[in-house]
Motif scaffolding. Sequence first.
Motif, PDB file in Angstrom:
ATOM      1  N   GLN A   1       0.736  -1.199  -0.010  1.00  0.00           N
ATOM      2  CA  GLN A   1      -0.061   0.015  -0.046  1.00  0.00           C
ATOM      3  C   GLN A   1       0.855   1.195   0.025  1.00  0.00           C
ATOM      4  O   GLN A   1       0.761   2.108  -0.710  1.00  0.00           O
ATOM      5  N   LEU A   2       1.902   1.333   0.693  1.00  0.00           N
ATOM      6  CA  LEU A   2       3.012   2.492   0.717  1.00  0.00           C
ATOM      7  C   LEU A   2       3.424   2.710  -0.454  1.00  0.00           C
ATOM      8  O   LEU A   2       3.926   3.785  -0.789  1.00  0.00           O
ATOM      9  N   LEU A   3       3.950   1.507  -1.124  1.00  0.00           N
ATOM     10  CA  LEU A   3       4.915   1.470  -2.268  1.00  0.00           C
ATOM     11  C   LEU A   3       3.900   2.190  -3.283  1.00  0.00           C
ATOM     12  O   LEU A   3       4.279   2.966  -4.241  1.00  0.00           O
ATOM     13  N   ASN A   4       2.461   1.739  -3.435  1.00  0.00           N
ATOM     14  CA  ASN A   4       1.718   2.458  -4.374  1.00  0.00           C
ATOM     15  C   ASN A   4       1.521   3.797  -4.147  1.00  0.00           C
ATOM     16  O   ASN A   4       1.360   4.421  -5.192  1.00  0.00           O
ATOM     17  N   ALA A   5       1.266   3.917  -2.870  1.00  0.00           N
ATOM     18  CA  ALA A   5       1.319   5.460  -2.502  1.00  0.00           C
ATOM     19  C   ALA A   5       2.331   6.405  -3.103  1.00  0.00           C
ATOM     20  O   ALA A   5       2.270   7.239  -3.353  1.00  0.00           O
ATOM     21  N   ALA A   6       3.608   5.663  -2.884  1.00  0.00           N
ATOM     22  CA  ALA A   6       4.896   6.395  -3.356  1.00  0.00           C
ATOM     23  C   ALA A   6       4.518   6.864  -4.660  1.00  0.00           C
ATOM     24  O   ALA A   6       5.042   7.932  -5.029  1.00  0.00           O
ATOM     25  N   PHE A   7       4.389   5.679  -5.521  1.00  0.00           N
ATOM     26  CA  PHE A   7       4.064   5.985  -6.978  1.00  0.00           C
ATOM     27  C   PHE A   7       3.003   7.267  -7.122  1.00  0.00           C
ATOM     28  O   PHE A   7       2.905   8.244  -8.173  1.00  0.00           O
ATOM     29  N   GLU A   8       1.894   7.224  -6.523  1.00  0.00           N
ATOM     30  CA  GLU A   8       0.607   8.101  -6.660  1.00  0.00           C
ATOM     31  C   GLU A   8       1.042   9.591  -6.268  1.00  0.00           C
ATOM     32  O   GLU A   8       1.151  10.536  -7.170  1.00  0.00           O
ATOM     33  N   VAL A   9       2.040   9.853  -5.205  1.00  0.00           N
ATOM     34  CA  VAL A   9       2.567  11.079  -4.879  1.00  0.00           C
ATOM     35  C   VAL A   9       3.689  11.497  -6.047  1.00  0.00           C
ATOM     36  O   VAL A   9       3.616  12.609  -6.305  1.00  0.00           O
ATOM     37  N   MET A  10       4.492  10.389  -6.458  1.00  0.00           N
ATOM     38  CA  MET A  10       5.191  11.028  -7.499  1.00  0.00           C
ATOM     39  C   MET A  10       4.429  11.513  -8.962  1.00  0.00           C
ATOM     40  O   MET A  10       5.032  12.333  -9.647  1.00  0.00           O
ATOM     41  N   ALA A  11       3.552  10.758  -9.231  1.00  0.00           N
ATOM     42  CA  ALA A  11       2.700  11.043 -10.327  1.00  0.00           C
ATOM     43  C   ALA A  11       2.027  12.352 -10.293  1.00  0.00           C
ATOM     44  O   ALA A  11       2.052  13.099 -11.265  1.00  0.00           O
ATOM     45  N   VAL A  12       1.739  13.093  -9.228  1.00  0.00           N
ATOM     46  CA  VAL A  12       0.994  14.095  -8.733  1.00  0.00           C
ATOM     47  C   VAL A  12       2.172  15.447  -8.330  1.00  0.00           C
ATOM     48  O   VAL A  12       1.890  16.411  -8.988  1.00  0.00           O
ATOM     49  N   ASP A  13       2.879  15.117  -7.457  1.00  0.00           N
ATOM     50  CA  ASP A  13       3.798  15.944  -7.157  1.00  0.00           C
ATOM     51  C   ASP A  13       5.217  15.896  -7.601  1.00  0.00           C
ATOM     52  O   ASP A  13       6.092  17.080  -7.306  1.00  0.00           O
ATOM     53  N   GLY A  14       5.409  14.870  -8.328  1.00  0.00           N
ATOM     54  CA  GLY A  14       6.865  14.958  -8.738  1.00  0.00           C
ATOM     55  C   GLY A  14       7.892  14.433  -7.527  1.00  0.00           C
ATOM     56  O   GLY A  14       7.436  14.261  -6.614  1.00  0.00           O
TER      57      GLY A  14
ATOM     58  N   LEU B   1      12.525   3.728   1.286  1.00  0.00           N
ATOM     59  CA  LEU B   1      11.251   3.413   0.547  1.00  0.00           C
ATOM     60  C   LEU B   1      11.515   3.833  -0.949  1.00  0.00           C
ATOM     61  O   LEU B   1      10.804   2.953  -1.880  1.00  0.00           O
ATOM     62  N   VAL B   2      12.226   4.590  -1.340  1.00  0.00           N
ATOM     63  CA  VAL B   2      12.454   4.855  -2.625  1.00  0.00           C
ATOM     64  C   VAL B   2      13.176   3.976  -3.486  1.00  0.00           C
ATOM     65  O   VAL B   2      12.921   3.479  -4.616  1.00  0.00           O
ATOM     66  N   GLY B   3      14.013   3.331  -2.753  1.00  0.00           N
ATOM     67  CA  GLY B   3      14.882   2.133  -3.436  1.00  0.00           C
ATOM     68  C   GLY B   3      13.857   1.074  -3.502  1.00  0.00           C
ATOM     69  O   GLY B   3      14.043   0.660  -4.574  1.00  0.00           O
ATOM     70  N   ALA B   4      13.044   0.799  -2.743  1.00  0.00           N
ATOM     71  CA  ALA B   4      12.072  -0.363  -2.807  1.00  0.00           C
ATOM     72  C   ALA B   4      11.165  -0.226  -3.837  1.00  0.00           C
ATOM     73  O   ALA B   4      10.823  -0.948  -4.724  1.00  0.00           O
TER      74      ALA B   4
END
Length: 209
Positions: free
Chosen positions: A23-36, A66-69
């Motif tokens: 869930q956290l990894l998917n959230a990280a991708f969502e944050v990157m998609a919206v906020d870079g 987290l980013v590495g994972a």
Amino acid sequence: MTKGARQYGGLPADQRRSERRDQLLNAAFEVMAVDGAGGLTIRNVAKEAGLSTRFVYESFTDLDDLVGAAFELAFRQLSNTVGDAAATAPQDRRAKVTAVLEAMVDFFLDAPAKGKLLSTKGYGHPAVAERRLARSEDVSRAFGGILRQLVPDREADDPAIDLTARFLVGAFGDTITAWIEQSLPYPRDKFIHDNVELFLGTITALARL
């Protein structure tokens, strides 16, 4: 269930931790998609996941971890997608190259945050620098394997095959990075077509090496 293992909401604790990690990894991708890249913080990832920050630290040492994972997950998904495309495509040279490039391009289109994280220049976080270098070696080796199928008249250990694989992977990595960042004004089908032609031209040139 192992004696002494605790359950919450009907699920073993280990399974819940694993699900929260995903869930956290998917959230990280969502944050990157919206906020870079600038928006990627522990707090923002936890908020996107709907979890407390303590759950982030339960799964990851820090933001770099987290980013590495996230990078490794995106790479595995891309590798599986491209590998499946290569395995199921006909042995015809054009068909094989087209299938591989289509799979890669569509992965980047469907998951632009993952594409930027994986690309050579699209995401400069230090936590992925070494991983990107190591995985580029993996990609070169994998494409070298595909090349060996497409040029069966060459010796399997021919260094020219490895040279060509590195040349193509490096060039296409930079090219697709520029494309997803909209520095190259190409529609999808034209982008794939022209890159297929460049790949085929290079593979043909391999015969002269």
